[in-house]
Design a protein around this motif. Structure first.
Motif, PDB file in Angstrom:
ATOM      1  N   PRO A 100     -29.575 -15.264 -32.088  1.00 32.59           N
ATOM      2  CA  PRO A 100     -31.025 -15.180 -31.879  1.00 32.59           C
ATOM      3  C   PRO A 100     -31.484 -15.991 -30.665  1.00 32.59           C
ATOM      4  O   PRO A 100     -30.884 -17.008 -30.309  1.00 32.59           O
ATOM      5  N   GLU A 101     -32.563 -15.529 -30.074  1.00 34.20           N
ATOM      6  CA  GLU A 101     -33.210 -16.264 -28.985  1.00 34.20           C
ATOM      7  C   GLU A 101     -34.365 -17.116 -29.517  1.00 34.20           C
ATOM      8  O   GLU A 101     -35.193 -17.576 -28.741  1.00 34.20           O
ATOM      9  N   TYR A 102     -34.401 -17.288 -30.813  1.00 33.69           N
ATOM     10  CA  TYR A 102     -35.489 -18.054 -31.443  1.00 33.69           C
ATOM     11  C   TYR A 102     -34.912 -18.816 -32.628  1.00 33.69           C
ATOM     12  O   TYR A 102     -33.785 -18.579 -33.068  1.00 33.69           O
ATOM     13  N   GLU A 103     -35.708 -19.749 -33.140  1.00 38.60           N
ATOM     14  CA  GLU A 103     -35.297 -20.611 -34.253  1.00 38.60           C
ATOM     15  C   GLU A 103     -36.209 -20.362 -35.447  1.00 38.60           C
ATOM     16  O   GLU A 103     -37.431 -20.206 -35.290  1.00 38.60           O
ATOM     17  N   SER A 104     -35.646 -20.305 -36.642  1.00 34.90           N
ATOM     18  CA  SER A 104     -36.484 -20.182 -37.836  1.00 34.90           C
ATOM     19  C   SER A 104     -37.393 -21.407 -37.948  1.00 34.90           C
ATOM     20  O   SER A 104     -37.056 -22.495 -37.466  1.00 34.90           O
ATOM     21  N   THR A 105     -38.543 -21.221 -38.566  1.00 37.72           N
ATOM     22  CA  THR A 105     -39.493 -22.329 -38.686  1.00 37.72           C
ATOM     23  C   THR A 105     -38.888 -23.502 -39.441  1.00 37.72           C
ATOM     24  O   THR A 105     -39.028 -24.661 -39.033  1.00 37.72           O
ATOM     25  N   PRO A 197     -38.967 -24.321 -54.088  1.00 40.91           N
ATOM     26  CA  PRO A 197     -40.391 -24.673 -54.165  1.00 40.91           C
ATOM     27  C   PRO A 197     -41.257 -23.461 -54.503  1.00 40.91           C
ATOM     28  O   PRO A 197     -40.775 -22.327 -54.574  1.00 40.91           O
ATOM     29  N   THR A 198     -42.535 -23.701 -54.700  1.00 39.71           N
ATOM     30  CA  THR A 198     -43.495 -22.626 -54.936  1.00 39.71           C
ATOM     31  C   THR A 198     -43.439 -21.617 -53.793  1.00 39.71           C
ATOM     32  O   THR A 198     -43.314 -21.998 -52.622  1.00 39.71           O
ATOM     33  N   TYR A 199     -43.545 -20.330 -54.133  1.00 38.30           N
ATOM     34  CA  TYR A 199     -43.551 -19.308 -53.090  1.00 38.30           C
ATOM     35  C   TYR A 199     -44.709 -19.574 -52.115  1.00 38.30           C
ATOM     36  O   TYR A 199     -45.863 -19.716 -52.524  1.00 38.30           O
ATOM     37  N   GLY A 200     -44.369 -19.691 -50.839  1.00 35.45           N
ATOM     38  CA  GLY A 200     -45.365 -19.978 -49.813  1.00 35.45           C
ATOM     39  C   GLY A 200     -45.352 -21.422 -49.345  1.00 35.45           C
ATOM     40  O   GLY A 200     -45.991 -21.758 -48.351  1.00 35.45           O
ATOM     41  N   ARG A 201     -44.622 -22.289 -50.045  1.00 34.98           N
ATOM     42  CA  ARG A 201     -44.580 -23.706 -49.662  1.00 34.98           C
ATOM     43  C   ARG A 201     -43.762 -23.905 -48.382  1.00 34.98           C
ATOM     44  O   ARG A 201     -44.097 -24.734 -47.536  1.00 34.98           O
ATOM     45  N   CYS A 202     -42.658 -23.147 -48.239  1.00 35.25           N
ATOM     46  CA  CYS A 202     -41.835 -23.185 -47.026  1.00 35.25           C
ATOM     47  C   CYS A 202     -41.958 -21.849 -46.294  1.00 35.25           C
ATOM     48  O   CYS A 202     -41.943 -20.786 -46.918  1.00 35.25           O
ATOM     49  N   SER A 203     -42.048 -21.910 -44.990  1.00 32.72           N
ATOM     50  CA  SER A 203     -42.172 -20.689 -44.192  1.00 32.72           C
ATOM     51  C   SER A 203     -40.927 -19.824 -44.315  1.00 32.72           C
ATOM     52  O   SER A 203     -39.801 -20.314 -44.349  1.00 32.72           O
ATOM     53  N   ARG A 204     -41.135 -18.512 -44.351  1.00 30.80           N
ATOM     54  CA  ARG A 204     -40.016 -17.566 -44.352  1.00 30.80           C
ATOM     55  C   ARG A 204     -39.727 -17.029 -42.951  1.00 30.80           C
ATOM     56  O   ARG A 204     -38.802 -16.237 -42.775  1.00 30.80           O
ATOM     57  N   ASP A 238     -47.348 -22.377 -41.763  1.00 27.23           N
ATOM     58  CA  ASP A 238     -46.839 -21.711 -40.568  1.00 27.23           C
ATOM     59  C   ASP A 238     -47.680 -20.466 -40.300  1.00 27.23           C
ATOM     60  O   ASP A 238     -47.620 -19.489 -41.054  1.00 27.23           O
ATOM     61  N   PRO A 239     -48.471 -20.456 -39.235  1.00 27.94           N
ATOM     62  CA  PRO A 239     -49.309 -19.275 -38.941  1.00 27.94           C
ATOM     63  C   PRO A 239     -48.494 -18.024 -38.642  1.00 27.94           C
ATOM     64  O   PRO A 239     -49.036 -16.919 -38.698  1.00 27.94           O
ATOM     65  N   LYS A 240     -47.193 -18.175 -38.362  1.00 24.86           N
ATOM     66  CA  LYS A 240     -46.355 -16.998 -38.091  1.00 24.86           C
ATOM     67  C   LYS A 240     -45.938 -16.282 -39.382  1.00 24.86           C
ATOM     68  O   LYS A 240     -45.406 -15.180 -39.335  1.00 24.86           O
ATOM     69  N   ASP A 241     -46.164 -16.936 -40.515  1.00 26.79           N
ATOM     70  CA  ASP A 241     -45.815 -16.355 -41.813  1.00 26.79           C
ATOM     71  C   ASP A 241     -47.098 -16.155 -42.612  1.00 26.79           C
ATOM     72  O   ASP A 241     -47.741 -17.117 -43.027  1.00 26.79           O
ATOM     73  N   SER A 242     -47.465 -14.898 -42.853  1.00 32.69           N
ATOM     74  CA  SER A 242     -48.729 -14.603 -43.533  1.00 32.69           C
ATOM     75  C   SER A 242     -48.732 -15.057 -44.986  1.00 32.69           C
ATOM     76  O   SER A 242     -49.803 -15.149 -45.608  1.00 32.69           O
ATOM     77  N   THR A 243     -47.567 -15.331 -45.566  1.00 32.04           N
ATOM     78  CA  THR A 243     -47.506 -15.803 -46.956  1.00 32.04           C
ATOM     79  C   THR A 243     -47.395 -17.324 -47.037  1.00 32.04           C
ATOM     80  O   THR A 243     -47.281 -17.872 -48.138  1.00 32.04           O
ATOM     81  N   SER A 244     -47.422 -18.015 -45.897  1.00 30.14           N
ATOM     82  CA  SER A 244     -47.313 -19.470 -45.887  1.00 30.14           C
ATOM     83  C   SER A 244     -48.632 -20.108 -46.314  1.00 30.14           C
ATOM     84  O   SER A 244     -49.693 -19.759 -45.800  1.00 30.14           O
TER      85      SER A 244
END
Length: 495
Positions: A100-105, A197-204, A238-244
């Motif tokens: 990848p040319e990017y890093e996970s959050t 953790p609770t769903y949404g606590r960590c960015s996907r 994380d604004p890049k993850d709509s479920t965050s």
């Protein structure tokens, strides 16, 4: 000081701050342990150059007084997390060569906190499995053995490489992901701690998707305090993850008082299942008494829709997998099959996906496509979604009645032999998630804590399920259970 690679995160952090050790020394000790443990097949992409570069940077931050809790601590990253410039295959042949040319959050947040990435860890292909036997890299192996028996055991899945690496002291901690129990089950099989953790606590964002409404990242560590330290670094909006979730992240470590006096712990009657081994029943009863002795109030509760959880999960998860994996077609990235003269785009899709996906992924994609098809959407997928709502409401009702946490077994057995489940009936492997999938369906936090050994000397874990967004309270209850259980056993080195 004991061998540096055997230190817990909290111990290593404190030693770094006192100047008793450097991050470079910690990192070198782990790299040496990794190179000596190829028999476990836990690390599948080693990154020693990156590790030492980050370790030197961490030492500089510590000397400058700019050191977050994770600064300088060597960890492993599950292969499901995209890491810039480093192979990120999700243990699948179809992503062979993908850098990848990017890093996970989550991995970026850990890097920003100064954590040192030692490499990428083995896992089930696309996180589909409970035994780490579906990986394109081959099986990860549990460092534990049954007494004098030399048979290789599964470390669980899908985060089997992470669990094996932490249990064998190859790294101080590791990231995992949990879709139906893939942090908690392998943690229980290897005698370590793992929290979803609770769903949404960590960015996907930047984590290769399996089932988007169920996937959640979390830490896999030696104990509860380490889990609290690492989880705090992994969480955040994380604004890049709509479920965050846009919620503040508490200081989880500061909440570890061990005081659970007056807390109400629920014991669900539906988790007492026919055929459950006696030693699992005994461990559960023992854990209940431990929490009671620590001051908690124990109450019997009912979660009536639990019996429908596994069927609902194995409709919803494959349906989402079928949708998510449709992008792997040999066109945009990843492996493309060699085509014969005259082959068109249809043949390219068919050959690429047949060669690139392993049998378990193919099975789940086919199931998912079937339940989403026009003739069966209402009969299967919509019905499973309704069951999921009922399961979630069961938990909401129990928490509304004043229950603070729920205690259950983490797994229906200790670690089993490699090949035992997959060579027989894959449904037997799916049944290993019987105690964990409800937590994902309801989006709740859950943690597995090692609490004892079975009669063959293998670790067994207990699971605590908490209220949504109250990971701090859940970690404190787990800390009290951990202190009462006093589990300190380690696998005898054979690798």
């Amino acid at each position: 000081m004991s061998k540096l690679n055997t230190l817990r995160l909290a111990e290593a952090r404190d030693a770094l701050r006192k100047g008793e050790v450097t991050s470079v020394e910690l990192t070198e000790a782990c790299l040496e342990a990794i190179d000596a443990a190829d028999a476990l097949n836990a690390f599948v992409h080693k990154t020693p150059e990156i590790a030492l570069e980050r370790a030197r940077a961490a030492d500089a931050r510590i000397r400058a007084g700019d050191a977050p809790s994770m600064c300088g601590l060597p960890i492993g990253i599950k292969d499901l997390f995209c890491t810039r410039g480093v192979p990120s295959q999700a243990a699948s042949r179809i992503l062979d060569g993908f850098r990848p040319e990017y890093e996970s959050t989550v991995s970026q947040q850990l890097a920003d906190a100064g954590a040192v990435m030692l490499g990428k860890l083995n896992m089930d292909e696309f996180a589909m499995g409970s035994s780490n036997e579906t990986s394109t890299y081959g099986n990860a192996v549990n460092p534990w053995r049954r007494g004098n028996d030399d048979a290789q055991l599964t470390p669980g899945g899908s985060s089997g490489g992470s669990a094996s690496a932490v249990a064998a002291d190859l790294c101080l901690a590791a990231t995992g992901t949990d879709t139906g129990g893939s942090i908690r089950q392998p943690a229980a099989f290897t005698g370590i701690t793992g929290i979803k953790p609770t769903y949404g606590r960590c960015s996907r964002w930047g984590i290769v998707a399996f089932a988007s409404s169920l996937d959640q990242a979390g830490p896999m560590t030696r104990d509860v305090r380490d889990a609290a330290i690492m989880l705090q670094a992994m969480c955040g909006h994380d604004p890049k993850d709509s479920t965050s979730a846009d919620l503040p992240v508490p200081d989880f470590e500061a909440m570890l008082t061990g005081d659970i006096n007056g807390k109400v712990i629920g014991i669900p009657r539906e988790y007492r299942m026919e055929g459950m081994p006696e030693e699992i029943e005994e461990l559960w009863a023992k854990g209940t008494e431990m929490l009671k002795d620590a001051g908690a109030k124990i109450v019997d509760i009912s979660l009536p829709h639990t019996k429908y959880a596994l069927p609902a999960y194995y409709v919803i998860a494959p349906a989402e997998a079928s949708s998510n994996l449709a992008r792997y077609d040999g066109v945009r990235y990843g492996r493309r099959a060699r085509l014969a003269q005259g082959d068109g785009i249809t043949e390219m899709y068919e050959k690429t996906r047949a060669e690139g996906f392993g049998p378990e992924v193919q099975r789940r994609v086919m199931i998912g496509t079937y339940v989403l098809s026009a003739g069966f959407y209402d009969a299967y997928y919509n019905r499973a979604r309704k069951v999921r709502t009922l399961i979630k409401k069961d938990f909401e009702d129990v928490f509304a009645d004043g229950v603070d946490a729920i205690l259950t077994p983490a797994t229906p057995s200790a670690a089993f032999g490699l090949g035992k489940m997959t060579d027989a009936d894959p449904v037997q492997m799916y049944l290993n998630d019987v105690f964990t999938v409800t937590v994902n369906l309801a989006g709740l936090p859950g943690i597995a804590v090692p609490a004892g050994l079975d009669k063959r000397g293998l670790p067994l874990g207990l699971q605590l399920i908490g209220r949504p967004w109250e990971e701090g309270d859940l970690l404190n209850t787990a800390y009290a259970l951990e202190q009462a259980a006093g589990f300190v056993e380690k696998p005898v080195k054979w690798w």
